[in-house]
Design an enzyme around this catalytic site. Structure first.
Site, PDB file in Angstrom:
ATOM      1  N   TYR A 274     -13.610   2.467   1.990  1.00 16.04           N
ATOM      2  CA  TYR A 274     -12.698   3.577   2.281  1.00 16.04           C
ATOM      3  C   TYR A 274     -13.265   4.934   1.877  1.00 16.04           C
ATOM      4  O   TYR A 274     -12.719   5.968   2.261  1.00 16.04           O
ATOM      5  CB  TYR A 274     -11.357   3.355   1.583  1.00 16.04           C
ATOM      6  CG  TYR A 274     -10.483   2.330   2.265  1.00 16.04           C
ATOM      7  CD1 TYR A 274      -9.482   2.706   3.155  1.00 16.04           C
ATOM      8  CD2 TYR A 274     -10.661   0.971   2.024  1.00 16.04           C
ATOM      9  CE1 TYR A 274      -8.681   1.765   3.782  1.00 16.04           C
ATOM     10  CE2 TYR A 274      -9.872   0.017   2.652  1.00 16.04           C
ATOM     11  CZ  TYR A 274      -8.886   0.422   3.529  1.00 16.04           C
ATOM     12  OH  TYR A 274      -8.108  -0.507   4.156  1.00 16.04           O
TER      13      TYR A 274
ATOM     14  N   ASN B  13       0.816  -1.214   0.000  1.00  9.90           N
ATOM     15  CA  ASN B  13       0.000   0.000   0.000  1.00  9.90           C
ATOM     16  C   ASN B  13       0.854   1.271   0.000  1.00  9.90           C
ATOM     17  O   ASN B  13       2.042   1.208   0.308  1.00  9.90           O
ATOM     18  CB  ASN B  13      -0.907  -0.014   1.245  1.00  9.90           C
ATOM     19  CG  ASN B  13      -2.210  -0.710   0.969  1.00  9.90           C
ATOM     20  OD1 ASN B  13      -2.791  -0.569  -0.096  1.00  9.90           O
ATOM     21  ND2 ASN B  13      -2.672  -1.483   1.946  1.00  9.90           N
TER      22      ASN B  13
ATOM     23  N   ASP C 228      -6.868  -6.339  -1.876  1.00 14.25           N
ATOM     24  CA  ASP C 228      -7.783  -7.363  -1.384  1.00 14.25           C
ATOM     25  C   ASP C 228      -9.075  -6.773  -0.808  1.00 14.25           C
ATOM     26  O   ASP C 228      -9.999  -7.516  -0.508  1.00 14.25           O
ATOM     27  CB  ASP C 228      -7.093  -8.209  -0.311  1.00 14.25           C
ATOM     28  CG  ASP C 228      -6.721  -7.393   0.915  1.00 14.25           C
ATOM     29  OD1 ASP C 228      -6.207  -6.284   0.754  1.00 14.25           O
ATOM     30  OD2 ASP C 228      -6.939  -7.883   2.037  1.00 14.25           O
TER      31      ASP C 228
END
Length: 451
Positions: free
Chosen positions: A261, A147, A170
């Site tokens: 998110y 990330n 994922d």
């Protein structure tokens, strides 16, 4: 049937045992002759490796196992590099999350200022691994889920345009597992989806089963009331809040299912106010997953037995195996991958690294056309892709100004003054990891006027 050689780059990660368990579970579908762990932190990796060696000895003794800190040993004779590095480890993640919170701004691992800081650290690490691949195993594929994937993907697009790197995540897979369960199915692969966005910043526009039946009406009412929280699941507090919050992001566009998110961008004030600046997700991970994984690894290594083994395969790893198989056997499976847009989203920046369904085979991903996207999503995505591109500009050009612009433009930051305060703290915290950023005359002049 050919057997494959794999190296897990970031072998000291707490996710490594789960990946190993998943690889062992799928040996009939994806046979392995060699498994390597590579990490630049030998002491941390050794705890994980000692346990993995016992697991492999008892479950698959024919697989050659190697744990190393030597790049030549790690990357020679491999077919797939599964990259999960965290440059700066949890000590830096702690700063990514807590520095912005000092100024009332979201402190999150991959979103906002913390995500940008992490991204600038990750670029160099991922490029280093790509260089090792090119030198020692030029035909290998890197499956990168280090990330923040969007910033890393933009950097590799520019700086390693011909490398065999697939940037993946994922999180959509985990959400699709929940959608599948809500629809009465078992596995994320039981669904066929249409999805568009950037990593950690996207929407599902269609969810169907393999027979083409529309599943969105069946699960829409549940998500509107509960988000992606499923009954009976033992969620960590922060993840329980995250999956529940999806109902609020869904309310802004009830025709499309949101990535979790998006809460950080659409409910920024609420999220920042409900974060504890003294106890963030990093602390939760240290107290939970980190403690559990390392304790279990030490127990296995000490007993030299897998009796009572607590590690299990996970969703995170299943996707990596499925992706590896699609490349290895040219299966042309439909999977979500981060690729250069190039028309996949018709009314959006052509060079943006978008997350969309692709058909994956031996030559990598072939993007599918998602058509035009609505104005609401388009506006948000244009702002976020500009942030990511400016962040990579800053890394490439060593530009303080470009990084200040990136933070200022982030939807999570209220204004340029706050952005600059956060940036100055992040520069100091990351002096051992970032390129040295140069300030132009105008920035220096501004600083003098404010002093």
């Amino acid at each position: 049937m050919k057997k494959f050689s794999i190296v897990i780059a970031g072998g000291g990660s707490t996710y490594t045992p789960g990946i190993v368990m998943t690889l062992l579970k799928h040996l009939d579908r994806f046979p392995i002759r060699q498994l390597k762990l590579y990490d630049n932190d030998g002491a941390r990796q050794k705890v994980i490796a000692d346990a993995c060696e016992v697991i492999l000895r008892e479950k698959a003794p024919d697989i050659n196992f190697v744990a190393t800190t030597d790049p030549e040993e790690g990357f020679t004779d491999v077919d797939f590099v599964m990259a999960q590095i965290r440059v700066g480890k949890y000590a830096m993640r702690d700063k990514d999350e807590k520095i912005p919170l000092k100024y009332g701004v979201i402190g999150q691992e991959t979103c906002g200022p913390g995500g940008i800081a992490y991204g600038l650290r990750s670029i160099g690490g991922v490029l280093e691994i790509a260089n090792y691949m090119e030198k020692y195993s030029p035909n290998a594929w890197m499956l990168n889920y280090s990330n923040p994937a969007s910033i890393v993907a933009e950097a590799t697009r520019r700086l390693k345009p011909n490398s065999k790197i697939l940037n993946i995540c994922d999180m959509p897979v985990g959400i699709q597992e929940r959608m599948a369960k809500l629809a009465g199915l078992n596995y994320y692969n039981d669904l066929e989806v249409r999805y568009f966005g950037l990593n950690h910043f996207g929407w599902w526009t269609a969810v169907r089963d393999k027979q083409g039946n529309d599943l969105m009406p069946k699960i829409r009412d549940y998500i509107a009331e509960h988000g992606y929280l499923l009954p009976g699941m033992n969620e960590e507090p922060s993840w329980k809040a995250t999956f529940g919050m999806a109902k609020n992001t869904f309310a802004l566009d009830p025709d499309r299912f949101p990535n979790t998110y998006l809460q950080y961008y659409l409910y920024t004030k609420f999220e920042a106010e409900h974060m504890d600046p003294n106890h963030t997700r990093t602390d939760e991970v240290r107290e939970g997953r980190e403690k559990f994984v390392f304790s279990e690894c030490r127990r296995i290594a000490k007993s030299q037995s897998i009796e009572g083994l607590k590690f299990e395969p996970d969703d995170h790893s299943n996707y990596i195996v499925d992706l590896s198989r699609a490349i290895a056997y040219n299966t042309h499976e439909r999977m979500l991958v981060i690729v250069e847009n190039n028309g996949a989203v018709a009314n959006f920046e052509p060079t943006a690294m978008v997350e969309v369904p692709c058909v994956v085979g031996a030559n990598g991903p072939e993007r599918l056309a998602m058509g035009d996207i609505p104005r609401f999503q388009k506006g948000l995505l244009e702002q976020q892709v500009a942030v990511e591109k400016l962040a990579v500009d800053a890394w490439v050009e060593h530009s303080y100004l470009k990084l200040w612009q990136a933070l200022t433009l982030s939807h999570t930051v209220p204004d340029a003054a706050v952005a600059k305060k956060i940036l100055d703290d992040l520069v100091e915290a990351n002096k051992d990891f970032w390129p040295e950023l140069k300030k132009d005359a105008k920035v220096k002049e501004l600083e003098l006027s404010l002093s």
